[in-house]
Design a protein around this motif. Sequence first.
Motif, PDB file in Angstrom:
ATOM      1  N   THR A  78     -11.933  -2.701   8.954  1.00 29.15           N
ATOM      2  CA  THR A  78     -13.111  -3.487   9.316  1.00 29.15           C
ATOM      3  C   THR A  78     -12.654  -4.592  10.256  1.00 29.15           C
ATOM      4  N   GLY A  79     -13.109  -4.515  11.500  1.00 31.01           N
ATOM      5  CA  GLY A  79     -12.716  -5.495  12.506  1.00 31.01           C
ATOM      6  C   GLY A  79     -13.791  -6.542  12.701  1.00 31.01           C
ATOM      7  N   ILE A  80     -13.455  -7.793  12.427  1.00 33.28           N
ATOM      8  CA  ILE A  80     -14.386  -8.910  12.592  1.00 33.28           C
ATOM      9  C   ILE A  80     -13.982  -9.700  13.820  1.00 33.28           C
ATOM     10  N   ASP A  81     -14.928 -10.065  14.625  1.00 32.51           N
ATOM     11  CA  ASP A  81     -14.640 -10.898  15.788  1.00 32.51           C
ATOM     12  C   ASP A  81     -15.935 -11.494  16.314  1.00 32.51           C
ATOM     13  N   ASP A  82     -15.831 -12.715  16.780  1.00 28.78           N
ATOM     14  CA  ASP A  82     -16.977 -13.397  17.370  1.00 28.78           C
ATOM     15  C   ASP A  82     -17.477 -12.606  18.577  1.00 28.78           C
TER      16      ASP A  82
ATOM     17  N   GLN B 200      -5.691   9.717  15.488  1.00 25.56           N
ATOM     18  CA  GLN B 200      -5.822  11.169  15.638  1.00 25.56           C
ATOM     19  C   GLN B 200      -4.546  11.782  16.205  1.00 25.56           C
ATOM     20  N   SER B 201      -3.899  11.084  17.125  1.00 23.54           N
ATOM     21  CA  SER B 201      -2.685  11.609  17.748  1.00 23.54           C
ATOM     22  C   SER B 201      -1.515  11.700  16.779  1.00 23.54           C
ATOM     23  N   VAL B 202      -1.510  10.841  15.746  1.00 24.31           N
ATOM     24  CA  VAL B 202      -0.423  10.883  14.756  1.00 24.31           C
ATOM     25  C   VAL B 202      -0.905  11.436  13.420  1.00 24.31           C
ATOM     26  N   LYS B 203      -2.109  12.050  13.428  1.00 24.77           N
ATOM     27  CA  LYS B 203      -2.646  12.754  12.259  1.00 24.77           C
ATOM     28  C   LYS B 203      -2.813  11.847  11.037  1.00 24.77           C
ATOM     29  N   VAL B 204      -3.426  10.685  11.265  1.00 25.34           N
ATOM     30  CA  VAL B 204      -3.754   9.757  10.186  1.00 25.34           C
ATOM     31  C   VAL B 204      -5.274   9.704  10.046  1.00 25.34           C
ATOM     32  N   PRO B 205      -5.825  10.047   8.864  1.00 26.97           N
ATOM     33  CA  PRO B 205      -7.281   9.937   8.653  1.00 26.97           C
ATOM     34  C   PRO B 205      -7.729   8.498   8.868  1.00 26.97           C
ATOM     35  N   PHE B 206      -8.785   8.300   9.675  1.00 24.36           N
ATOM     36  CA  PHE B 206      -9.102   6.935  10.095  1.00 24.36           C
ATOM     37  C   PHE B 206     -10.593   6.716  10.253  1.00 24.36           C
ATOM     38  N   GLU B 207     -11.039   5.522   9.848  1.00 23.78           N
ATOM     39  CA  GLU B 207     -12.408   5.056  10.091  1.00 23.78           C
ATOM     40  C   GLU B 207     -12.343   3.633  10.634  1.00 23.78           C
ATOM     41  N   PHE B 208     -13.339   3.283  11.415  1.00 21.17           N
ATOM     42  CA  PHE B 208     -13.413   1.919  11.927  1.00 21.17           C
ATOM     43  C   PHE B 208     -14.820   1.379  11.719  1.00 21.17           C
ATOM     44  N   HIS B 209     -14.881   0.183  11.157  1.00 18.11           N
ATOM     45  CA  HIS B 209     -16.155  -0.491  10.938  1.00 18.11           C
ATOM     46  C   HIS B 209     -16.112  -1.820  11.674  1.00 18.11           C
ATOM     47  N   SER B 210     -17.097  -2.100  12.502  1.00 23.56           N
ATOM     48  CA  SER B 210     -17.113  -3.337  13.283  1.00 23.56           C
ATOM     49  C   SER B 210     -18.095  -4.343  12.706  1.00 23.56           C
ATOM     50  N   ALA B 211     -17.730  -5.629  12.820  1.00 24.36           N
ATOM     51  CA  ALA B 211     -18.606  -6.718  12.396  1.00 24.36           C
ATOM     52  C   ALA B 211     -18.518  -7.813  13.454  1.00 24.36           C
TER      53      ALA B 211
ATOM     54  N   ILE C 251     -14.810  -0.703  21.585  1.00 20.00           N
ATOM     55  CA  ILE C 251     -13.621  -0.405  22.398  1.00 20.00           C
ATOM     56  C   ILE C 251     -12.381  -0.362  21.517  1.00 20.00           C
ATOM     57  N   VAL C 252     -12.282  -1.344  20.595  1.00 24.19           N
ATOM     58  CA  VAL C 252     -11.146  -1.386  19.677  1.00 24.19           C
ATOM     59  C   VAL C 252     -11.163  -0.159  18.767  1.00 24.19           C
ATOM     60  N   GLY C 253     -12.333   0.150  18.237  1.00 25.43           N
ATOM     61  CA  GLY C 253     -12.450   1.299  17.340  1.00 25.43           C
ATOM     62  C   GLY C 253     -12.057   2.601  18.006  1.00 25.43           C
ATOM     63  N   GLN C 254     -12.480   2.785  19.239  1.00 23.54           N
ATOM     64  CA  GLN C 254     -12.151   4.004  19.971  1.00 23.54           C
ATOM     65  C   GLN C 254     -10.657   4.115  20.242  1.00 23.54           C
ATOM     66  N   LYS C 255     -10.050   2.999  20.613  1.00 20.12           N
ATOM     67  CA  LYS C 255      -8.610   3.008  20.900  1.00 20.12           C
ATOM     68  C   LYS C 255      -7.806   3.352  19.654  1.00 20.12           C
ATOM     69  N   LEU C 256      -8.133   2.722  18.528  1.00 24.00           N
ATOM     70  CA  LEU C 256      -7.396   2.970  17.299  1.00 24.00           C
ATOM     71  C   LEU C 256      -7.672   4.373  16.757  1.00 24.00           C
TER      72      LEU C 256
ATOM     73  N   MET D  31       0.811  -1.218   0.000  1.00 23.24           N
ATOM     74  CA  MET D  31       0.000   0.000   0.000  1.00 23.24           C
ATOM     75  C   MET D  31       0.847   1.272   0.000  1.00 23.24           C
ATOM     76  N   LYS D  32       2.119   1.171  -0.333  1.00 26.67           N
ATOM     77  CA  LYS D  32       3.004   2.330  -0.212  1.00 26.67           C
ATOM     78  C   LYS D  32       2.621   3.497  -1.117  1.00 26.67           C
ATOM     79  N   ASP D  33       1.907   3.238  -2.201  1.00 29.26           N
ATOM     80  CA  ASP D  33       1.519   4.318  -3.121  1.00 29.26           C
ATOM     81  C   ASP D  33       0.018   4.590  -3.117  1.00 29.26           C
ATOM     82  N   GLU D  34      -0.703   4.005  -2.198  1.00 35.35           N
ATOM     83  CA  GLU D  34      -2.157   4.146  -2.164  1.00 35.35           C
ATOM     84  C   GLU D  34      -2.575   5.310  -1.268  1.00 35.35           C
ATOM     85  N   ASN D  35      -3.658   5.975  -1.678  1.00 37.70           N
ATOM     86  CA  ASN D  35      -4.186   7.103  -0.903  1.00 37.70           C
ATOM     87  C   ASN D  35      -5.297   6.683   0.054  1.00 37.70           C
ATOM     88  N   ARG D  36      -5.995   5.626  -0.301  1.00 42.82           N
ATOM     89  CA  ARG D  36      -7.074   5.138   0.549  1.00 42.82           C
ATOM     90  C   ARG D  36      -6.910   3.626   0.719  1.00 42.82           C
TER      91      ARG D  36
END
Length: 537
Positions: free
Chosen positions: A307-311, A334-345, A324-329, A268-273
């Motif tokens: 997208t985090g999958i877990d039983d 945010q602290s290292v200025k990386v645009p981020f989304e989390f989707h749980s399943a 909890i995982v989504g909030q932590k990540l 993913m070194k050249d990918e924007n998303r």
Amino acid sequence: MSNRLYYRTLEEAEAHCLPQFQSFDQQLCYNNGSQGTDFSFQGSNEPYCTLESSSATGSYTVYNSPSTVSFSPYGSPNSQQESQSYRSSDPRHSPDNAYGSPMSTSCVTEDVSDLKHKLRELETVMLGPDSDIINSYNSTFTTNKSSLEMMDSWRGTMGVISGGDLKQLLVACAKSVWDNDLLTAQWLMDELRQMVSVSGEPIQRLGAYMLEGLVARLASSGSSIYKALRCKEPASSDLLSYMHILYEVCPYFKFGYMSANGAIAEAMKDENRVHIIDFQIGQGSQWITLIQAFSARPRGPPHIRITGIDDPTSAYARGGGLNIVGQKLSRLAQSVKVPFEFHSAAVSGCDVRLENLGVRQGDEALAVNFAFMLHHMPDESVSTQNHRDRLLRLVKSLSPKVVTLVEQESNTNTAAFFPRFLETLNYYTAMFESIDVTLPRDHKKRISVEQHCLARDVVNIIACEGVERVERHELLGKWRSRFAMAGFSPYPLSSPVNATIKRLLENYSDKYRLEEREGALYLGWMDRALVASCAWK
């Protein structure tokens, strides 16, 4: 008289040939029938302590509950059952058969001479008082073949016990279970109880859990196995602490996560998303270093969506849901200025469908992560649905840029019970030896770490069959075949990734071995490979 066979009842023969167990109000009953042998036993309601209830200080919670596979306060497994009966035929052809056997905690023999005396008594009962089978097979009289085989077996058992080798005793006990020789199995289990210890040498600690698995295999079967093993869980915060300790003292998990992250970062070194689908996200710890690495990318970080999958049952280990995982990540990103989304399943791997994955075709570069997860999926040997291969085909249909695989390098999936036991013994011997180097035996949480993070896997592999056996490891060669059949091609790990792993291992024992072979990385302890990592596209 010397050439005359003696025919006595089975009970009388047992009274002579079996070790004289101390009485615990338990009886083993037989009912020979044309379809097999019925075994039933009744046990007392003596207090005992479960595997999960032990603490690092040696104090134990005592229960008075039947049908629970457990550990005694001295680290010895016990199984107490009330009026349960099982029908046993050949376990080699009926993996889900139930077993039954009384378990006592008494010493079987005092010394080798006592064993020889009992063997002579057996010979006298079966062949007459003047026979000399122990010393010679050259007797000219006609002998009863089954009787000779029985004595030969007991002679072999006596030799193993007198040798005092714990590993050989474990193997002999497993072989007796495999052969459905419950009397010998009971004898050896009583001997093993005096040798294993959850606080001893690596083989003693592993032996305690493997003996637990053998006892559980005899005591429970099919859908009842997890009920028998499902004991009191530690507090969620304690379990997190145990998992963190294991993560820190053993490089296996770090090795797997770092090698997978290296492959994803390179792809993913050249990918924007970037969209990452993690099929068993757990605590989400794997992605901390990757998010930090992307934040330092010279051309700026990409937009990352995970997208985090877990039983849903894993929520207990996390102390809560996937949020909890989504909030932590999210806080980290945010602290290292990386645009981020989390989707749980919150769904098990067997139930994952396309709609759970939140894929945005053409909008994001996709990476899929299978870290220590696929071996939990039943394959064609367990279910016609074959979720192991179904997931691979599903992922391939998404056209991912990279797919990472990290798995234990062990062969326990379709192996029959006895070879599976041997494989587990060899694999976890190396694992426990490596723990012994980095985690002192007097560490107050070491016993809990091994019990809660490793023992369940060991017991599951040994005790369970069919759908109840969820720990089903395969060697990387088999995974290669599965990925190839699903349409994937290898994505070799790069030299920088390998160099990073080598630097990681410098912080650990020099007995760890890193090997690169056919585009994959293997991490092992001495001459035993334990974890394999590779990537696909």
